[in-house]
Structures are given as structure tokens and as C-alpha cells.
Design a protein around this motif. Structure first.
Motif, mmCIF file in Angstrom:
data_model
loop_
_atom_site.group_PDB
_atom_site.id
_atom_site.type_symbol
_atom_site.label_atom_id
_atom_site.label_comp_id
_atom_site.label_asym_id
_atom_site.label_seq_id
_atom_site.Cartn_x
_atom_site.Cartn_y
_atom_site.Cartn_z
ATOM 1 N N TRP A 253 0.873 -0.766 0.286
ATOM 2 C CA TRP A 253 0.177 0.513 -0.118
ATOM 3 C C TRP A 253 1.162 1.247 -0.078
ATOM 4 O O TRP A 253 0.262 2.072 -0.658
ATOM 5 C CB TRP A 253 -1.052 0.313 0.911
ATOM 6 N N LEU B 103 1.825 1.924 -3.290
ATOM 7 C CA LEU B 103 1.206 2.373 -4.117
ATOM 8 C C LEU B 103 0.741 3.809 -4.052
ATOM 9 O O LEU B 103 0.494 4.990 -4.706
ATOM 10 C CB LEU B 103 0.423 1.543 -3.944
ATOM 11 N N LEU C 243 0.517 7.627 -6.475
ATOM 12 C CA LEU C 243 -0.673 7.685 -6.771
ATOM 13 C C LEU C 243 -0.342 9.347 -6.074
ATOM 14 O O LEU C 243 -1.066 10.529 -6.449
ATOM 15 C CB LEU C 243 -1.718 7.470 -5.433
ATOM 16 N N ARG D 211 -7.183 9.361 0.541
ATOM 17 C CA ARG D 211 -5.784 8.506 0.787
ATOM 18 C C ARG D 211 -6.652 6.695 1.747
ATOM 19 O O ARG D 211 -6.777 5.848 1.331
ATOM 20 C CB ARG D 211 -4.355 8.362 1.157
ATOM 21 N N GLN E 187 -8.898 5.149 -0.094
ATOM 22 C CA GLN E 187 -8.153 4.788 -1.555
ATOM 23 C C GLN E 187 -7.552 3.019 -0.737
ATOM 24 O O GLN E 187 -7.822 2.326 -1.393
ATOM 25 C CB GLN E 187 -7.229 4.838 -1.877
ATOM 26 N N GLU E 188 -7.576 3.138 0.206
ATOM 27 C CA GLU E 188 -6.473 1.929 0.954
ATOM 28 C C GLU E 188 -7.932 0.362 1.234
ATOM 29 O O GLU E 188 -6.737 -0.151 1.535
ATOM 30 C CB GLU E 188 -5.869 2.488 2.051
ATOM 31 N N PHE F 12 -8.361 -1.099 -1.392
ATOM 32 C CA PHE F 12 -6.775 -1.643 -1.648
ATOM 33 C C PHE F 12 -7.030 -3.529 -0.790
ATOM 34 O O PHE F 12 -7.060 -4.216 -1.232
ATOM 35 C CB PHE F 12 -5.345 -0.890 -1.431
ATOM 36 N N LEU G 5 -3.531 1.325 -9.396
ATOM 37 C CA LEU G 5 -3.214 2.622 -9.920
ATOM 38 C C LEU G 5 -3.866 3.130 -11.068
ATOM 39 O O LEU G 5 -4.190 4.213 -10.879
ATOM 40 C CB LEU G 5 -0.863 2.458 -10.821
ATOM 41 N N PHE H 289 -7.181 3.358 -9.502
ATOM 42 C CA PHE H 289 -7.977 4.509 -8.624
ATOM 43 C C PHE H 289 -7.915 6.046 -9.487
ATOM 44 O O PHE H 289 -8.188 6.779 -9.521
ATOM 45 C CB PHE H 289 -6.422 5.111 -7.755
ATOM 46 N N LYS H 290 -6.526 5.655 -10.645
ATOM 47 C CA LYS H 290 -7.060 6.767 -11.735
ATOM 48 C C LYS H 290 -8.341 7.003 -12.146
ATOM 49 O O LYS H 290 -8.182 7.868 -13.199
ATOM 50 C CB LYS H 290 -5.419 6.483 -12.765
#
Lengths: 268, 186
Positions: A26, A29, A33, B22, B25-26, B29, B59, B62-63
Motif C-alpha cells: 500500500w 501504491l 498515487l 487516501r 483508497q486504502e 485496496f 494505479l 484509482f486513475k
């Protein structure tokens, strides 16, 4: 069917499998980001910069074009006639007429000038010339200065030779009409005809080419770009015939200097 | 009611993730990484290499998160991204070869692999030639049709079919070999 089962059993086993990523996965990543966000911000700034500069250029262009169109003066196409009549003898009238907007009329009595010359200049109607206000004003100032010089000359003549000078100069109002004034043409308008010049030199046995060379030399020294022929004719006009017989070259040179200085001052 | 609330929660999570949160996002993930790493591992032998490919895939996720339409399966969408990432990697590295080499196969006898461990199955798949492996993974595990595989791998549909047939035979042959070795060890 059996092969399908084989596939399904394998697929099932693999689909149900879970593999834990490493502890730093993470973090890696997240760093990637962050980089993407930074580059996005940079791209946004670059795009904004481009947009701003394009807008600035466009607005400058519009402003400049507007300014240009405001300053442009469309001159009407019409014929301008420049007529110079010089028929001066003792107690005779010198009349200079510039048709249209500028019409200075100089009436003078002089000792002796015997010339009669009329110059007519026709301007091409199809020629379209646009002048900015600044250029136009410059031209008007130049014409005014010329008229002023004529006026001074006329007054001088009045003082020295008891002549009467009457000047009528109409107010020069900037108009939208085109004016063409050629200095050489104006000069030439007050000169002798070639036949008269030839007679002159024949009478006093003078080599005209020598005189032309002298004029050319003088002009080169004065950094003036004028046809020596025109200058010579001007000087010839100004020299009294009686002086001719005495010492032509001395008188000629002094008169030539006067004329060159006068032209240089006028041009400045 | 519970399903609806969960769905709403994941939507909110995605919205936050789109804005660059973030934490959100985490969470996404952590939720999907184990499955996605497993998918990447099917295509690449090395687990670290597979993890790199998975991170590349996330990546991209998320983009392009704002492009995901809420009607479909979010996991399915991520799976597709992972598979495409692996395929494009293998294509770039010239790992993708569609061999026409004929192996000596036994008659097609199907075996029951139910009792076989997933590690052993992975070993069998790892040993497959790249072309066979690719087609087998796409068809048998990801559920693609032959025309879709043909389009994805820029091959003909018949090549896709023949590659799958050969992959199956190869797997079965090697499965027998593997079992024989195991039996001999015992």
C-alpha cells in the motif's frame, strides 16, 4: 463434459485463493498515487498557463486592431492639382496657388524674375493610401513649415526692396483628403526651362558640366540627396544677371551655399 | 436492508476515493488486493513480480475510478483491469507465444483435481507454455469466450480453440506425471 469439470475444478480452486500482498504494497501504491496527483496539478497549471497566455495574446491583438482601426483615416480619392504660377518682373505679382485644402497665396513685388511655369500633378485615383493620424499631422506640419518659409521670404523681400507682400494663408484643417507634395517637383516648378539655361551659358561662354560637378560636390559635402540639375536651376534663378558678367563662380558658390543651407533647414 | 446499506457504503467509499481520499483508497485496496494478487499470480510465476503488476493495476483503477459505472460489479471491473495489465505486460516482454508444437499426449482421460492443492494446480499452470497459459486462464478461469480471447490476444478464434485444447491435454498429462512422482516419493 469431463473436460469442463476439469476446468471448473481448477477455476474454482484458483478463484477462491487469496494471496496477501506484502506489508509495503500500500505504501508503494500511495507514493505512486502522490506522484500522479502532483503531475496532474502540474498539467493543470501548464494548461491554465497556456489558456492565460492565449487569452492575453488574443486580447492584445483585439486591443491593437481596435486602436489601428480608430487611427486609420480613409482619404477620399480625388485629384489634387498643384499649380505654381511664377511670372515675376519688377512690380509684378507672384502668385502661388495650391488648390484644395491648402491655398496659400503669396503676392510679392520683386526686382526681376522672369519665369512662367505651371506644373500640374495628377494623382492616380485608384491609388488607395491610408495614413495614421500621426503621419497625417506630420505631413500637415511639414506643409505649414513650408508656407511659413515662403512667408518669411516674402517679408524679407518687402523690407529690402520696398515691395508689398500680401499673404493669405487659409487655416489648415486636417481633413480626410489625400495630399501629395513632391519637394523636387515644387523646386522644379520655379526653375528655368532648359532652352533658357542653354542660352544663358552660350551667352557667357560657361561650361555647364563644370558647374554641375561643383553642385554635386557641394551637395555631397552637405549630405543632401537632391538632383544637382534642380539645384543649379534654382541658383541660376536667384542670381542677378548683372552679377553674372562680373564674377560668376564666386557668386554662384555663395548662392549655392545659401540654397543648400535653406534646403537642409527645410528638410530638418 | 443490510445489502443496500453495504452498497451505499462502497459507493461513498468510491466517491471519496475519486476525490483522492487516501483512506478510502486504502480501504478499497485492502478489500480487493488478495483476490487481485491471486489473479496476477496466475499469469506470472514470481509472486513479487505479480505484486508489481497488481500495483500497476490498482494505479489504473484509482486513475479511472470515475469511469466505473455503478450498475456493474466493482470487483469484476477491477479483475478486468488486472487481467489486461498482465496481458499487456506479457505482450510487451514478448512472453506471449502461441506455439504449434505437438506434445505427446495420452488419450484424453479426465482426472478429478478436487483433492489436489491449489499450490499444485498453480505449479501445473506455471509450467504451461505462455500461449497455452494465457488462453486457458482467460477461458477456464476468467470466463471469456473464444472470440473475445481472439480479439484480446490478436489471434484467430481457431487458434484460441486449439490453444485451449492443447493446454487441457498438457495439464492432464503433467497432472499424471506429478501424481506418479508423488506416488514414487511415498
Amino acid at each position: 463434459m469431463q473436460t469442463d469439470n476439469f476446468d471448473k475444478q481448477i477455476a474454482e480452486k484458483l478463484k477462491n485463493r487469496r494471496l496477501s500482498p506484502s506489508g509495503s504494497a500500500w505504501e508503494r501504491l500511495s507514493n505512486q498515487l502522490d506522484e500522479v496527483d502532483q503531475s496532474k496539478r502540474k498539467n493543470k497549471m501548464v494548461v491554465l498557463g497556456y489558456v492565460a497566455s492565449i487569452l492575453l495574446l488574443v486580447s492584445i491583438g483585439i486591443f491593437y486592431l481596435k486602436g489601428e482601426t480608430n487611427n486609420l483615416i480613409e482619404f477620399s480619392k480625388e485629384e489634387i492639382l498643384t499649380k505654381t504660377n511664377i511670372k515675376v518682373k519688377e512690380n509684378e505679382i507672384l502668385e502661388t496657388t495650391i488648390k484644395e485644402d491648402i491655398q496659400p497665396v503669396v503676392l510679392a513685388k520683386t526686382d526681376e524674375v522672369e519665369k512662367n511655369k505651371a506644373t500640374t500633378k495628377t494623382i492616380d485615383k485608384d491609388q488607395d493610401i491610408k495614413l495614421t493620424q500621426k503621419e497625417f499631422n506630420k505631413k500637415i506640419d511639414f506643409v505649414k513649415a513650408e508656407i511659413k518659409d515662403d512667408k518669411l521670404l516674402a517679408i524679407k523681400q518687402e523690407l529690402t526692396k520696398d515691395t508689398v507682400v500680401v499673404q493669405k494663408i487659409k487655416t489648415v484643417i486636417p481633413t480626410t483628403k489625400r495630399i501629395y507634395v513632391n519637394a523636387d517637383d515644387l523646386l522644379y516648378a520655379v526653375t528655368h526651362t532648359s532652352e533658357e539655361v542653354k542660352e544663358y551659358y552660350a551667352k557667357y561662354n560657361i561650361n555647364r558640366n563644370d558647374i554641375i560637378d561643383t553642385v554635386r560636390y557641394k551637395l555631397r559635402k552637405s549630405n543632401l540627396k537632391i538632383d544637382p540639375e534642380v539645384i543649379l536651376a534654382e541658383v541660376e534663378n536667384a542670381i542677378d544677371e548683372s552679377y553674372y558678367q562680373e564674377n560668376f563662380m564666386d557668386k554662384f558658390k555663395s548662392k549655392l551655399s545659401e540654397v543648400i543651407v535653406a534646403i537642409a533647414e527645410r528638410n530638418n | 436492508m443490510k445489502i443496500i446499506s453495504l452498497h451505499t457504503k462502497s459507493q461513498q467509499q468510491r466517491k471519496k476515493a475519486i476525490k483522492g481520499d487516501r483512506e478510502a483508497q486504502e480501504q478499497i485496496f485492502n478489500e480487493h488486493a488478495p483476490v487481485m494478487l491471486s489473479i496476477c499470480r496466475q499469469y506470472v510465476k514470481d509472486i513479487h513480480h505479480a505484486e508489481d503488476l497488481m500495483l500497476q493495476g490498482f494505479l489504473k483503477v484509482f486513475k479511472n475510478l470515475e469511469k466505473f459505472k455503478n450498475g456493474g460489479s466493482f470487483e469484476g471491473w477491477i479483475r478486468k483491469i488486472m487481467v489486461n495489465t498482465c496481458i499487456s505486460y506479457l505482450r510487451k516482454k514478448n512472453h506471449l507465444e502461441f506455439t504449434d508444437e505437438e506434445y505427446q499426449f495420452n488419450d484424453l482421460i479426465t482426472h478429478n483435481v478436487e483433492n489436489t492443492s491449489v499450490e499444485d494446480i498453480q505449479k501445473l499452470i506455471d509450467a504451461l507454455p505462455d500461449g497455452y497459459k494465457m488462453v486457458f486462464n482467460l477461458y477456464a478461469i476468467e470466463g471469456y469466450k473464444h472470440h473475445e480471447i481472439a480479439k484480446k490476444l490478436s489471434i484467430s478464434e481457431s487458434t484460441s480453440k486449439s490453444q485451449l485444447f492443447k493446454a487441457r491435454k498438457w495439464l492432464q498429462a503433467n497432472y499424471i506425471k506429478m501424481n506418479r512422482i508423488k506416488d514414487a516419493d511415498r
